[in-house]
Design a protein around this motif. Structure first.
Motif, PDB file in Angstrom:
ATOM      1  N   UNK A  29      78.719  42.777  71.718  1.00 28.86           N
ATOM      2  CA  UNK A  29      79.200  41.593  70.999  1.00 28.86           C
ATOM      3  C   UNK A  29      78.846  41.691  69.520  1.00 28.86           C
ATOM      4  N   UNK A  30      77.631  42.097  69.215  1.00 31.53           N
ATOM      5  CA  UNK A  30      77.210  42.225  67.828  1.00 31.53           C
ATOM      6  C   UNK A  30      78.008  43.314  67.111  1.00 31.53           C
ATOM      7  N   UNK A  31      78.237  44.434  67.784  1.00 33.86           N
ATOM      8  CA  UNK A  31      78.979  45.534  67.177  1.00 33.86           C
ATOM      9  C   UNK A  31      80.414  45.130  66.879  1.00 33.86           C
ATOM     10  N   UNK A  32      81.023  44.378  67.801  1.00 31.11           N
ATOM     11  CA  UNK A  32      82.394  43.917  67.574  1.00 31.11           C
ATOM     12  C   UNK A  32      82.449  42.981  66.374  1.00 31.11           C
ATOM     13  N   UNK A  38      83.725  52.653  67.362  1.00 28.75           N
ATOM     14  CA  UNK A  38      83.276  53.421  68.523  1.00 28.75           C
ATOM     15  C   UNK A  38      81.758  53.384  68.694  1.00 28.75           C
ATOM     16  N   UNK A  39      81.171  52.192  68.810  1.00 29.09           N
ATOM     17  CA  UNK A  39      79.715  52.119  68.957  1.00 29.09           C
ATOM     18  C   UNK A  39      79.241  52.703  70.283  1.00 29.09           C
ATOM     19  N   UNK A  92      69.024  52.141  70.760  1.00 28.65           N
ATOM     20  CA  UNK A  92      69.457  52.987  69.652  1.00 28.65           C
ATOM     21  C   UNK A  92      70.966  52.862  69.574  1.00 28.65           C
ATOM     22  N   UNK A  93      71.480  52.592  68.373  1.00 26.99           N
ATOM     23  CA  UNK A  93      72.909  52.372  68.180  1.00 26.99           C
ATOM     24  C   UNK A  93      73.463  53.420  67.226  1.00 26.99           C
ATOM     25  N   UNK A 124      68.771  50.487  62.581  1.00 29.53           N
ATOM     26  CA  UNK A 124      67.965  49.698  61.653  1.00 29.53           C
ATOM     27  C   UNK A 124      68.730  49.297  60.394  1.00 29.53           C
ATOM     28  N   UNK A 125      70.066  49.383  60.453  1.00 34.18           N
ATOM     29  CA  UNK A 125      70.900  48.969  59.326  1.00 34.18           C
ATOM     30  C   UNK A 125      71.625  47.696  59.729  1.00 34.18           C
ATOM     31  N   UNK A 126      71.334  46.618  59.033  1.00 35.53           N
ATOM     32  CA  UNK A 126      71.849  45.309  59.460  1.00 35.53           C
ATOM     33  C   UNK A 126      73.303  45.075  59.071  1.00 35.53           C
TER      34      UNK A 126
END
Length: 224
Positions: A29-32, A38-39, A92-93, A124-126
């Motif tokens: 959800x956060x990535x979208x 392509x997370x 880890x993303x 770690x990159x917001x």
């Protein structure tokens, strides 16, 4: 919140699986919302000890998901034991994000040759920039090395009007368009409000930047 009846023998393993699913759903959800391309996620569920037995359906809830590298979840047993057991999820993303293809100077407007898409660790990159269109045409707030992941906070809309520029003050009312010459007293990007001196009257008014050399009254909607 999810509920499932679990046997005492397999409780801890099933809770961990359920927590991992909940954490992955939250990360997706956060990535979208961030527009990441392509997370991919790697997750590790950590607990100081196995969860106690529970004879009733156990609930799993998120406590803190702001930091992917350290998310917190809790499992609760609603039977007579009434326990709460905390878990940590370390994620880890990685994703396709905009990266500088060459060194970029401060206040430099980015073009197609300056940026490229690469898969990077963005745990770690917001505020990574996930699409090239969101970077191209923007100006940099500071110098960037080649290969840096672009962050939204590093970019700003390019300055369209500089202090001292001669500008055209445009206005329209009931289908009648009026334009007057003026001098910008402030610098601003498109959409910014700047002070402009009317060249004919000397009056200083607040105007909104339309684009290079063009401003309009602040009470008008920003034109296309």
């Amino acid at each position: 919140m999810c509920t499932t009846a679990w046997s005492a023998q397999t409780l801890s393993a099933k809770i961990e699986s359920k927590i991992e699913d909940a954490a992955r759903e939250e990360l997706e959800r956060q990535a979208a919302g961030s527009g990441l391309g392509e997370p991919a996620f790697e997750l590790n569920v950590v607990s100081a000890r196995p969860a106690p037995a529970c004879t009733a359906p156990v609930t799993v809830e998120a406590l803190d998901t702001r930091q992917p590298a350290r998310m917190r979840f809790a499992a609760r047993c609603p039977d007579g034991r009434g326990w709460r057991h905390d878990f940590t999820v370390r994620a880890r993303i990685s994703a396709l994000v905009a990266v500088t293809a060459a060194p970029v100077g401060v206040n430099q407007a980015l073009n197609d040759a300056d940026v490229t898409l690469e898969r990077r660790d963005v745990t770690n990159i917001s505020d990574p920039v996930g699409v090239l269109d969101a970077a191209v045409g923007q100006s940099t707030r500071r110098s960037l090395r080649a290969g840096e992941v672009l962050r939204a906070s590093q970019l700003t809309a390019p300055i369209a009007v500089k202090r001292g520029d001669q500008v055209i003050m445009q206005a329209s009312h009931d289908g009648i368009e009026v334009s007057m010459a003026g001098e910008a007293l402030d610098a601003g990007a498109r959409g910014a409000v700047v002070r402009v001196r009317n060249s004919a009257s000397g009056q200083i008014v607040r105007m909104r930047v339309l684009g290079a050399g063009a401003v309009q009254p602040v009470d008008l909607p920003l034109g296309e």
